[in-house]
Scaffold this motif. Structure first.
Motif, PDB file in Angstrom:
ATOM      1  N   UNK A 120      -0.373 -10.296  -7.839  1.00 29.19           N
ATOM      2  CA  UNK A 120      -1.124  -9.093  -7.054  1.00 29.19           C
ATOM      3  C   UNK A 120       0.347  -8.366  -7.581  1.00 29.19           C
ATOM      4  N   UNK A 121       1.499  -8.459  -8.505  1.00 29.26           N
ATOM      5  CA  UNK A 121       2.954  -7.690  -8.401  1.00 29.26           C
ATOM      6  C   UNK A 121       1.776  -6.477  -9.590  1.00 29.26           C
ATOM      7  N   UNK A 169       3.309   2.941  -0.981  1.00 24.47           N
ATOM      8  CA  UNK A 169       3.204   1.789  -1.383  1.00 24.47           C
ATOM      9  C   UNK A 169       4.541   0.580  -0.414  1.00 24.47           C
ATOM     10  N   UNK A 195      -0.694  -4.425  -9.109  1.00 28.18           N
ATOM     11  CA  UNK A 195      -1.236  -3.281  -8.999  1.00 28.18           C
ATOM     12  C   UNK A 195       0.139  -1.973  -9.580  1.00 28.18           C
ATOM     13  N   UNK A 230       2.653 -19.525  -4.378  1.00 30.19           N
ATOM     14  CA  UNK A 230       3.347 -18.754  -4.294  1.00 30.19           C
ATOM     15  C   UNK A 230       3.568 -17.704  -5.099  1.00 30.19           C
ATOM     16  N   UNK A 231       4.250 -17.802  -6.514  1.00 29.60           N
ATOM     17  CA  UNK A 231       5.064 -17.109  -7.618  1.00 29.60           C
ATOM     18  C   UNK A 231       3.833 -16.491  -8.742  1.00 29.60           C
ATOM     19  N   UNK A 277      -2.323  -9.068   3.018  1.00 34.04           N
ATOM     20  CA  UNK A 277      -1.305  -9.894   3.036  1.00 34.04           C
ATOM     21  C   UNK A 277      -1.239 -11.512   3.869  1.00 34.04           C
ATOM     22  N   UNK A 326       2.219 -13.914  -5.896  1.00 27.10           N
ATOM     23  CA  UNK A 326       2.677 -12.559  -5.752  1.00 27.10           C
ATOM     24  C   UNK A 326       2.858 -11.973  -6.476  1.00 27.10           C
TER      25      UNK A 326
END
Lengths: 224, 255
Positions: free
Chosen positions: B59-60, B172, B63, B52-53, B211, B56
């Motif tokens: 992607x973060x 976003x 972006x 998960x981390x 997502x 995430x």
């Protein structure tokens, strides 16, 4: 006169030091009281999961992990201190809102609610929520059977849940064995020992500790 | 097409000059450290937490890099007046924009792919399992990144770097709230508001389509029809945004 003043002046540092020590002790007590009050409310203002879900901007599962880790820390801290876990249901509800497919929080939350807080109904409600979101998950049905058997002593309900679990995909072989034992109304104590031994096989150290405690208790009961 | 690719190649070189490869090294180190610290605390859920981390975080980071690097790309050309030299060559302004878009998308896309591969490597080494289905999430995050970069290019075609970053982050955020905007618009009594929010809803990029991080973390592969829909939607959306950006940039006065 001046000699008297000189003696008094010599005492001033000692008096000041005493006053400071007394003040520090008072502040320490006051702070401790405040801290303890704070810890009782510590997760009271934790936002609802639906709100966090909106704010997570697509990163809900990572937010669920943070809430899960926080919930474990909360349990661990209170286990070492006051044994009160009032907010554990709230935290696990948040995790479920954020990531409904995350199975372990339902199981752990239900276990703590039923076993540690002696509120099996709340534990079963949490599991039911998980079962609605994940109808094909055998572990949730198995845990519901476990709580029915060990905490509520409702053997008919336990048999029903174990049987459900044994019909779901991916279940291990022992689930079928428990379904058979429960339906044959195997001795309550023997079955409970077997169920607690299954908990020992999980990777959750907190649940393992409770299982060891319960096995010891059942062993002592058997020797009496 | 050759002209577009030449601009894209230059953009890649320009972005690499910002030493963004450092981000990969920092991400890799953070992933290893976080995995070591968090896995034991997660009571047997270490693999899920790392996945998960990792997804995430990658992607973060991609972006944010796209927004902040991209918002100054065009501005730098105008500021240093290098745009005059480019425009003196036989290249249309829209082609120049598409080249910038492709260059930035390629660079940040490679960065995103690198970070996802690091997550896969970490899971393989520590948890002895290589969940290839994470690549489905990588592809859709790449598409999401493409839409974000298209907006960066659109806003930077007519405004300053600061406002470009601000507007893109706004897109976003609202793109993730699209469903709520439609819902609340429909709850009011005014039909006008409902129509306006409906139009706004359809105009916004539906970023939740891309997502699938939660899905792949729980071991569910992205269904091919969802993948096909998301890729088609993203390509069409990027095309539309870049067309508007090109039209604005054609009319822009560089003085």
């Amino acid at each position: 006169m001046s000699r008297t003043w000189a003696r008094i002046a010599a005492l001033v540092p000692f008096l000041a030091a005493g006053a400071l020590l007394a003040g520090a002790d008072f502040l320490d007590e006051a702070g401790r009281e405040r801290f303890q009050r704070g810890s009782a409310d510590e997760l009271l203002y934790y936002p609802s999961g639906l709100m966090v879900r909106q704010a997570a901007l697509g990163y809900e599962t990572a937010a669920a992990d943070i809430a899960w880790l926080r919930g474990i820390q909360y349990y661990g801290e209170h286990r070492l201190t006051d044994q009160k876990f009032d907010m554990i249901g709230h935290v696990m509800d948040i995790v479920a809102d954020l990531d409904p497919a995350f199975i372990q929080p339902y199981i752990f939350g239900a276990f703590v609610l039923a076993q540690e807080m002696k509120q099996p109904e709340r534990g079963l409600l949490l599991l039911e929520r998980g079962r609605i979101a994940n109808p094909d998950d055998w572990a949730l049905a198995f845990e519901a059977g476990f709580l029915q058997y060990v905490c509520r002593h409702d053997f008919a309900a336990a048999t029903r849940y174990f049987t459900w679990a044994s019909r779901m995909p991916g279940h291990p072989e022992y689930v079928e064995r428990f379904a058979a034992f429960a339906s044959q109304k195997a001795g309550n104590r023997g079955m409970a020992i077997l169920l607690w031994k299954r908990v020992l096989a999980t990777g959750n150290k907190y649940m393992q500790q409770v299982a060891l405690r319960e096995l010891k208790r059942l062993d002592e009961e058997g020797q009496r | 097409m050759i002209r577009v690719l030449a601009v894209a190649r230059n953009t890649v070189r320009e972005v690499l000059r910002e030493r963004i490869v450092l981000v990969l090294a920092i991400f890799g180190a953070a992933l290893v450290v976080a995995s070591q610290i968090l896995s034991p605390l997660a009571l047997g859920e270490g693999k899920k937490v790392v996945t998960d981390f990792g997804l995430a975080g990658s992607s973060l980071l991609a972006t944010l890099l796209a927004v902040f690097l991209g918002s100054s790309l065009l501005h730098k050309e105008l500021d240093r007046r290098t745009i005059y030299a480019v425009m003196a060559k036989p290249i249309r302004r829209a082609e120049f924009l598409v080249g910038k878009f492709l260059g930035l998308w390629t660079t940040t896309g490679f960065l995103l792919a690198g970070m996802t591969l690091m997550v896969l490597a970490q899971l393989t080494v520590v948890h002895h399992e290589t969940p290839w289905i994470l690549l489905g999430s990588l592809l859709l995050t790449l598409m999401e990144l493409g839409i974000v970069i298209a907006f960066v290019i659109l806003f930077s075609s007519f405004t300053t770097p600061g406002l470009t970053a601000f507007f893109t982050i706004g897109v976003i955020v609202t793109g993730n709230f699209a469903d709520q905007i439609l819902y609340f618009g429909g709850q009011g009594e005014s039909p006008m508001v409902a129509v306006l929010t409906g139009a706004f809803y359809w105009a916004l990029p539906h970023l939740s389509t891309f997502n699938v991080r939660g899905m792949v973390t729980h071991g569910i592969a992205v269904p091919p029809e969802r993948m096909a829909f998301a890729v088609t939607y993203a390509l069409l959306y990027m095309g539309a945004v870049l067309t508007v950006a090109g039209a604005i940039f054609e009319r822009r006065d560089f003085r």
